[in-house]
Motif scaffolding. Structure first.
Motif, PDB file in Angstrom:
ATOM      1  N   LEU A  68       0.835  -1.217   0.000  1.00 34.05           N
ATOM      2  CA  LEU A  68       0.000   0.000   0.000  1.00 34.05           C
ATOM      3  C   LEU A  68       0.864   1.259   0.000  1.00 34.05           C
ATOM      4  CD1 LEU A  68      -2.794  -1.102   2.495  1.00 34.05           C
ATOM      5  CD2 LEU A  68      -3.136  -0.432   0.096  1.00 34.05           C
ATOM      6  N   GLN A  69       1.981   1.246   0.727  1.00 32.73           N
ATOM      7  CA  GLN A  69       2.895   2.396   0.715  1.00 32.73           C
ATOM      8  C   GLN A  69       3.497   2.586  -0.676  1.00 32.73           C
ATOM      9  OE1 GLN A  69       5.790   1.709   3.787  1.00 32.73           O
ATOM     10  NE2 GLN A  69       4.343   2.138   5.440  1.00 32.73           N
ATOM     11  N   SER A  70       3.856   1.488  -1.318  1.00 32.69           N
ATOM     12  CA  SER A  70       4.410   1.574  -2.675  1.00 32.69           C
ATOM     13  C   SER A  70       3.362   2.097  -3.647  1.00 32.69           C
ATOM     14  CB  SER A  70       4.907   0.200  -3.139  1.00 32.69           C
ATOM     15  OG  SER A  70       5.935  -0.256  -2.299  1.00 32.69           O
ATOM     16  N   TYR A  71       2.136   1.612  -3.517  1.00 28.56           N
ATOM     17  CA  TYR A  71       1.034   2.085  -4.363  1.00 28.56           C
ATOM     18  C   TYR A  71       0.848   3.591  -4.161  1.00 28.56           C
ATOM     19  CZ  TYR A  71      -3.657   2.365  -6.417  1.00 28.56           C
ATOM     20  OH  TYR A  71      -4.747   2.687  -7.195  1.00 28.56           O
ATOM     21  N   GLU A  72       0.852   4.011  -2.895  1.00 29.41           N
ATOM     22  CA  GLU A  72       0.670   5.431  -2.586  1.00 29.41           C
ATOM     23  C   GLU A  72       1.811   6.275  -3.151  1.00 29.41           C
ATOM     24  OE1 GLU A  72      -0.440   8.201   1.274  1.00 29.41           O
ATOM     25  OE2 GLU A  72       0.669   6.346   1.587  1.00 29.41           O
ATOM     26  N   GLY A  73       3.027   5.763  -3.101  1.00 24.37           N
ATOM     27  CA  GLY A  73       4.165   6.494  -3.651  1.00 24.37           C
ATOM     28  C   GLY A  73       4.057   6.678  -5.156  1.00 24.37           C
ATOM     29  N   ARG A  74       3.455   5.725  -5.830  1.00 22.44           N
ATOM     30  CA  ARG A  74       3.321   5.797  -7.288  1.00 22.44           C
ATOM     31  C   ARG A  74       2.059   6.544  -7.720  1.00 22.44           C
ATOM     32  NH1 ARG A  74       6.685   2.914 -10.606  1.00 22.44           N
ATOM     33  NH2 ARG A  74       5.825   2.277 -12.586  1.00 22.44           N
ATOM     34  N   ALA A  75       0.928   6.303  -7.015  1.00 21.89           N
ATOM     35  CA  ALA A  75      -0.352   6.898  -7.406  1.00 21.89           C
ATOM     36  C   ALA A  75      -0.668   8.167  -6.616  1.00 21.89           C
ATOM     37  CB  ALA A  75      -1.465   5.884  -7.198  1.00 21.89           C
ATOM     38  N   GLN A 124      -7.517  -5.316  -4.016  1.00 20.59           N
ATOM     39  CA  GLN A 124      -7.321  -5.879  -5.358  1.00 20.59           C
ATOM     40  C   GLN A 124      -6.531  -4.914  -6.245  1.00 20.59           C
ATOM     41  OE1 GLN A 124      -8.188  -9.042  -5.915  1.00 20.59           O
ATOM     42  NE2 GLN A 124      -7.162  -8.911  -7.880  1.00 20.59           N
ATOM     43  N   ALA A 125      -6.536  -3.626  -5.894  1.00 16.07           N
ATOM     44  CA  ALA A 125      -5.764  -2.632  -6.646  1.00 16.07           C
ATOM     45  C   ALA A 125      -4.266  -2.887  -6.535  1.00 16.07           C
ATOM     46  CB  ALA A 125      -6.091  -1.224  -6.156  1.00 16.07           C
ATOM     47  N   LEU A 126      -3.852  -3.669  -5.552  1.00 16.39           N
ATOM     48  CA  LEU A 126      -2.435  -4.008  -5.423  1.00 16.39           C
ATOM     49  C   LEU A 126      -2.026  -5.115  -6.390  1.00 16.39           C
ATOM     50  CD1 LEU A 126      -2.233  -4.064  -1.521  1.00 16.39           C
ATOM     51  CD2 LEU A 126      -1.589  -2.189  -3.061  1.00 16.39           C
ATOM     52  N   VAL A 175      -8.173   6.045 -11.335  1.00 15.11           N
ATOM     53  CA  VAL A 175      -7.245   5.049 -11.870  1.00 15.11           C
ATOM     54  C   VAL A 175      -5.868   5.707 -11.988  1.00 15.11           C
ATOM     55  CG1 VAL A 175      -6.729   3.550 -13.830  1.00 15.11           C
ATOM     56  CG2 VAL A 175      -9.106   3.935 -13.148  1.00 15.11           C
ATOM     57  N   PRO A 176      -4.838   5.129 -11.379  1.00 17.41           N
ATOM     58  CA  PRO A 176      -3.505   5.740 -11.464  1.00 17.41           C
ATOM     59  C   PRO A 176      -2.945   5.663 -12.886  1.00 17.41           C
ATOM     60  CG  PRO A 176      -3.424   3.690 -10.205  1.00 17.41           C
ATOM     61  CD  PRO A 176      -4.845   3.936 -10.549  1.00 17.41           C
ATOM     62  N   ASN A 185       0.373   5.766 -13.923  1.00 16.90           N
ATOM     63  CA  ASN A 185       1.544   4.899 -14.077  1.00 16.90           C
ATOM     64  C   ASN A 185       1.425   3.693 -13.131  1.00 16.90           C
ATOM     65  OD1 ASN A 185       1.870   6.445 -11.804  1.00 16.90           O
ATOM     66  ND2 ASN A 185       4.022   6.893 -12.138  1.00 16.90           N
ATOM     67  N   TYR A 186       0.442   2.863 -13.376  1.00 18.11           N
ATOM     68  CA  TYR A 186       0.164   1.705 -12.522  1.00 18.11           C
ATOM     69  C   TYR A 186       1.124   0.558 -12.801  1.00 18.11           C
ATOM     70  CZ  TYR A 186      -1.996  -2.349 -10.446  1.00 18.11           C
ATOM     71  OH  TYR A 186      -2.204  -3.481  -9.711  1.00 18.11           O
ATOM     72  N   ARG A 187       1.436  -0.160 -11.742  1.00 17.55           N
ATOM     73  CA  ARG A 187       2.108  -1.457 -11.854  1.00 17.55           C
ATOM     74  C   ARG A 187       1.629  -2.292 -10.678  1.00 17.55           C
ATOM     75  NH1 ARG A 187       5.777  -3.277  -8.588  1.00 17.55           N
ATOM     76  NH2 ARG A 187       7.034  -1.992  -7.249  1.00 17.55           N
ATOM     77  N   PRO A 188       1.551  -3.607 -10.827  1.00 17.86           N
ATOM     78  CA  PRO A 188       1.109  -4.436  -9.695  1.00 17.86           C
ATOM     79  C   PRO A 188       2.173  -4.474  -8.590  1.00 17.86           C
ATOM     80  CG  PRO A 188       1.571  -5.806 -11.625  1.00 17.86           C
ATOM     81  CD  PRO A 188       1.752  -4.388 -12.041  1.00 17.86           C
ATOM     82  N   PHE A 189       1.730  -4.494  -7.367  1.00 20.56           N
ATOM     83  CA  PHE A 189       2.643  -4.517  -6.220  1.00 20.56           C
ATOM     84  C   PHE A 189       2.649  -5.862  -5.498  1.00 20.56           C
ATOM     85  CE2 PHE A 189       1.668  -0.123  -7.025  1.00 20.56           C
ATOM     86  CZ  PHE A 189       2.922   0.443  -7.021  1.00 20.56           C
ATOM     87  N   MET A 190       1.707  -6.727  -5.858  1.00 20.10           N
ATOM     88  CA  MET A 190       1.648  -8.079  -5.297  1.00 20.10           C
ATOM     89  C   MET A 190       1.182  -9.021  -6.406  1.00 20.10           C
ATOM     90  SD  MET A 190      -0.164  -7.422  -1.586  1.00 20.10           S
ATOM     91  CE  MET A 190       0.496  -8.856  -0.761  1.00 20.10           C
ATOM     92  N   GLU A 191       1.655 -10.265  -6.353  1.00 20.26           N
ATOM     93  CA  GLU A 191       1.204 -11.260  -7.329  1.00 20.26           C
ATOM     94  C   GLU A 191      -0.205 -11.732  -7.006  1.00 20.26           C
ATOM     95  OE1 GLU A 191       3.871 -14.477  -8.095  1.00 20.26           O
ATOM     96  OE2 GLU A 191       5.593 -13.143  -8.219  1.00 20.26           O
ATOM     97  N   GLU A 192      -0.476 -11.924  -5.728  1.00 25.49           N
ATOM     98  CA  GLU A 192      -1.809 -12.302  -5.276  1.00 25.49           C
ATOM     99  C   GLU A 192      -2.004 -11.829  -3.847  1.00 25.49           C
ATOM    100  OE1 GLU A 192      -2.278 -16.526  -5.395  1.00 25.49           O
ATOM    101  OE2 GLU A 192      -0.690 -16.880  -3.961  1.00 25.49           O
ATOM    102  N   LEU A 193      -3.254 -11.666  -3.465  1.00 28.56           N
ATOM    103  CA  LEU A 193      -3.553 -11.233  -2.104  1.00 28.56           C
ATOM    104  C   LEU A 193      -3.562 -12.450  -1.181  1.00 28.56           C
ATOM    105  CD1 LEU A 193      -6.443  -8.738  -2.829  1.00 28.56           C
ATOM    106  CD2 LEU A 193      -4.128  -8.190  -2.087  1.00 28.56           C
ATOM    107  N   PRO A 194      -2.876 -12.354  -0.045  1.00 29.00           N
ATOM    108  CA  PRO A 194      -2.895 -13.485   0.888  1.00 29.00           C
ATOM    109  C   PRO A 194      -4.245 -13.578   1.590  1.00 29.00           C
ATOM    110  CG  PRO A 194      -1.697 -11.653   1.843  1.00 29.00           C
ATOM    111  CD  PRO A 194      -2.052 -11.248   0.441  1.00 29.00           C
ATOM    112  N   LYS A 195      -4.576 -14.755   2.031  1.00 28.92           N
ATOM    113  CA  LYS A 195      -5.752 -14.955   2.885  1.00 28.92           C
ATOM    114  C   LYS A 195      -5.241 -15.109   4.311  1.00 28.92           C
ATOM    115  CE  LYS A 195      -8.958 -16.706  -0.375  1.00 28.92           C
ATOM    116  NZ  LYS A 195     -10.257 -16.170  -0.402  1.00 28.92           N
ATOM    117  N   ASP A 196      -6.068 -14.772   5.269  1.00 28.65           N
ATOM    118  CA  ASP A 196      -5.641 -14.909   6.662  1.00 28.65           C
ATOM    119  C   ASP A 196      -5.549 -16.392   7.035  1.00 28.65           C
ATOM    120  OD1 ASP A 196      -8.178 -15.869   7.380  1.00 28.65           O
ATOM    121  OD2 ASP A 196      -8.818 -14.004   8.305  1.00 28.65           O
ATOM    122  N   PRO A 197      -4.969 -16.717   8.180  1.00 26.47           N
ATOM    123  CA  PRO A 197      -4.792 -18.128   8.556  1.00 26.47           C
ATOM    124  C   PRO A 197      -6.098 -18.913   8.694  1.00 26.47           C
ATOM    125  CG  PRO A 197      -3.428 -16.733   9.940  1.00 26.47           C
ATOM    126  CD  PRO A 197      -4.300 -15.827   9.128  1.00 26.47           C
TER     127      PRO A 197
END
Length: 151
Positions: free
Chosen positions: A62-69, A80-82, A91-92, A94-106
């Motif tokens: 989210l910090q990386s997304y904020e730095g770019r957008a 999902q925006a990550l 819509v930003p 200069n978008y780029r993905p910051f995660m391959e997939e979102l983790p699920k909690d335990p």
């Protein structure tokens, strides 16, 4: 009169009495129960550690997304925006993905996200519903409340 041979005495004294068997089984049951309790608390600690790790990873994205957008994703865009470029405004450029997939909690639930925050001092609320699976309960673990194992 019966004559006892050394062999017959050995056979009689080599057997276990019922009380010896019951005591042995009781000791084994107590040790097994204690082991299960320790194992259970280790699992809870591991889940709390995983929540902390996942939330750190999402927060960094989210910090990386904020730095770019120049802003964090909206609540509607969600986490999902990550992973995928948002289709909902803003819509930003200069978008780029910051995660391959979102983790699920335990507990197999997706992490929750909201902005503006209602509980956190950060620019967003990030939380998991916790082991009870219900949102808005004391079991919720978020960026405003550390998991029990990391307090």
């Amino acid at each position: 009169m019966k004559i006892q041979t050394p062999n017959s005495r050995t056979r009689a004294s080599a057997a276990f009495t019922l009380i010896e068997i019951v005591i042995t089984l009781t000791i084994i049951a107590i040790l097994a129960g204690g082991s299960m309790m320790m194992y259970s608390s280790l699992i809870d600690t591991a889940k709390d550690s995983r929540v902390s790790s996942d939330m750190e990873k999402i927060s960094l994205a989210l910090q990386s997304y904020e730095g770019r957008a120049l802003r964090v994703p909206t609540t509607e865009q969600g986490l999902q925006a990550l992973v995928d470029k948002p289709t909902i405004e803003p819509v930003p450029d200069n978008y780029r993905p910051f995660m391959e997939e979102l983790p699920k909690d335990p507990w197999g639930q997706p992490y929750k996200y909201r902005t503006p925050p209602q509980k956190s001092k950060k620019g967003y609320d990030l939380w998991t519903v916790g082991p009870d699976g219900a949102d808005g309960t004391d079991d919720d673990i978020g960026n405003w409340k550390k998991p029990a194992a990391t307090k």
